[in-house]
Design an enzyme around this catalytic site. Structure first.
Site, PDB file in Angstrom:
ATOM      1  N   LYS A  29      61.418  -3.266  69.489  1.00 50.85           N
ATOM      2  CA  LYS A  29      60.613  -1.780  69.226  1.00 50.85           C
ATOM      3  C   LYS A  29      60.134  -1.294  70.617  1.00 50.85           C
ATOM      4  CE  LYS A  29      58.918  -2.844  64.498  1.00 50.85           C
ATOM      5  NZ  LYS A  29      59.828  -3.948  64.382  1.00 50.85           N
ATOM      6  N   HIS A  32      54.180  -4.294  66.519  1.00 44.07           N
ATOM      7  CA  HIS A  32      53.897  -2.949  66.871  1.00 44.07           C
ATOM      8  C   HIS A  32      52.733  -2.757  68.019  1.00 44.07           C
ATOM      9  CE1 HIS A  32      56.336  -0.743  63.950  1.00 44.07           C
ATOM     10  NE2 HIS A  32      56.240  -1.693  63.046  1.00 44.07           N
ATOM     11  N   SER A  91      51.582  -1.057  60.850  1.00 45.91           N
ATOM     12  CA  SER A  91      52.997  -0.081  61.254  1.00 45.91           C
ATOM     13  C   SER A  91      52.844   1.039  60.059  1.00 45.91           C
ATOM     14  CB  SER A  91      54.155  -0.759  60.937  1.00 45.91           C
ATOM     15  OG  SER A  91      54.509  -1.413  59.657  1.00 45.91           O
TER      16      SER A  91
END
Length: 396
Positions: A243, A213, A185
């Site tokens: 996310k 991610h 990340s």
């Protein structure tokens, strides 16, 4: 307050502030979209993990509202008593289909996933090989397992092979796991999963990929494991639902036996109230959206490539990112924080990232373009980066 506690807190706060390591928390007034309002000022938002813009999607809002009407605002219990709703079952079936696995289980957060799964599978008789840049939740999950933690140089396959060989051939451990982020990340680079799988097969390693991610970003949305076509080779796929998916929570996907075991052994599953009905239904709608179309995924990558090229052309040090995550590496922590502050004053919200999130001396501003950004927003951001970067002597 205890005097010793007060002294401890004051001395540590003073140290953090003096060394550019103290994080000021900003309050977002309204939704966390491609533009946000902070202290009454509208800013181009380059700090959100809302990669696909789904956090403000109208279909997800409607799905959440309808679920609240039919199922209430809370699940009412832990999953193992009577907190497993039909909505949770639908979500987990959808996640398994999305990830290409036999089954999946949802948790209250991605952090909870790593707390749950690692210590459920590994114990003090085992060893865990862990990439040195793994997320804090992986590190904490490994510690809770009480397994021997063996740090592996970042994405260094020679080091992984050597340490795997040593750990397995020592005879000291019943099981050995290798755990890695799918997408890292802070730098945006991608784990070398094909090589990792080869080494894992050679030494019978358990493989665990934290794809927080990567979910929604890699593999046309299905994640880093899917990107490499390794759904049948990776033992545990973990990801967040907060996310790219845009809501909250996390999941672990894998074999039916693995998921059945986690449901009786993973402590956050056993001892925390389950995901709320509204969140659960919104997540399901988000995952189905990604399964039906790659439009948002493709727009994210288009915007990410555009911003990355623009920052590089200006002369910023952007590292070796292979994903839309694009750091501007400044180095000095105080300078990184000042750079972030000046960007904010000019109209761009790009938060500085400093130690302990990244190693000392690698302070940066991390840019997170999303599918919801327009080219006009990105062009305006690049103009501001150019102005502030030249003012501060970061670029010429």
């Amino acid at each position: 307050m205890s005097q010793k506690l007060e002294q401890y807190l004051q001395s540590n706060l003073e140290y953090l502030k003096d060394n550019g390591l103290y994080n000021e928390i900003d309050v977002v007034e309204g939704a966390n979209g491609p533009e946000i309002t902070v202290a009454g000022k509208k800013l181009i938002n380059l700090s959100s993990n809302n990669y696909l813009g789904l956090a403000t999607d109208e279909k997800l809002k409607e799905a959440a509202i309808e679920a609240v009407k039919t199922h209430g605002v809370g699940a009412g219990a832990v999953r193992t008593i009577n907190g497993t709703l039909d909505l949770h079952v639908e979500l987990e079936k959808t996640l398994a289909e999305f990830k290409g696995t036999e089954a999946a289980v949802a948790f209250q957060s991605g952090f909870n996933c790593n707390m749950a799964a690692i210590q459920a599978v590994m114990n003090k008789e085992d060893a865990i090989l862990s990439d040195e840049l793994n997320h804090a939740s992986i590190i904490d999950g490994c510690r809770l397992s009480k397994a021997k933690i063996i740090r592996v140089n970042h994405s260094d396959m020679d080091d992984l092979r050597a340490k795997a060989k040593e750990a397995v051939e020592s005879g000291l451990y019943k099981k050995v796991m290798y755990i890695t982020d799918g997408v890292f990340s802070m730098d945006g680079d991608v784990a070398k999963l094909p090589e990792i799988v080869e080494i894992a097969k050679e030494f019978d390693l358990i493989t665990y990929v934290d794809d927080a991610h990567g979910s929604g970003v890699m593999g046309k949305g299905a994640g880093t494991v899917k990107h490499f076509g390794l759904e049948k080779e990776i033992d545990l796929q973990m990801g967040t639902l907060s996310k790219a998916i845009g809501v909250v929570g996390g999941y672990v996907a894998g074999s039916q036996d693995l998921i059945d075991y986690l449901k009786v052994a993973a402590r956050p599953f056993l001892f925390s109230t389950s995901l709320t009905p509204g969140d659960t239904k919104a997540i399901t709608e988000a995952v189905k959206t990604l399964m039906a179309s790659t439009e948002l995924h493709d727009k994210l990558w288009e915007n990410g490539d555009y911003l990355k090229a623009g920052l590089k052309d200006l002369g910023f040090e952007i590292g070796n990112s292979e994903t839309p995550i694009t750091p501007c590496i400044i180095g000095d922590e105080k300078k990184a924080q000042e750079f972030s502050k000046r960007l904010k004053e000019e109209g761009v919200y790009a938060k500085s990232i400093v130690f302990p999130t990244v190693p000392k001396g690698t302070g940066r501003v991390r840019n997170m373009p999303t599918a919801a950004h327009t080219k006009e927003m990105l062009d305006n951001a690049l103009e501001i980066y150019a102005k502030v970067g030249r003012e501060m002597g970061i670029i010429s």
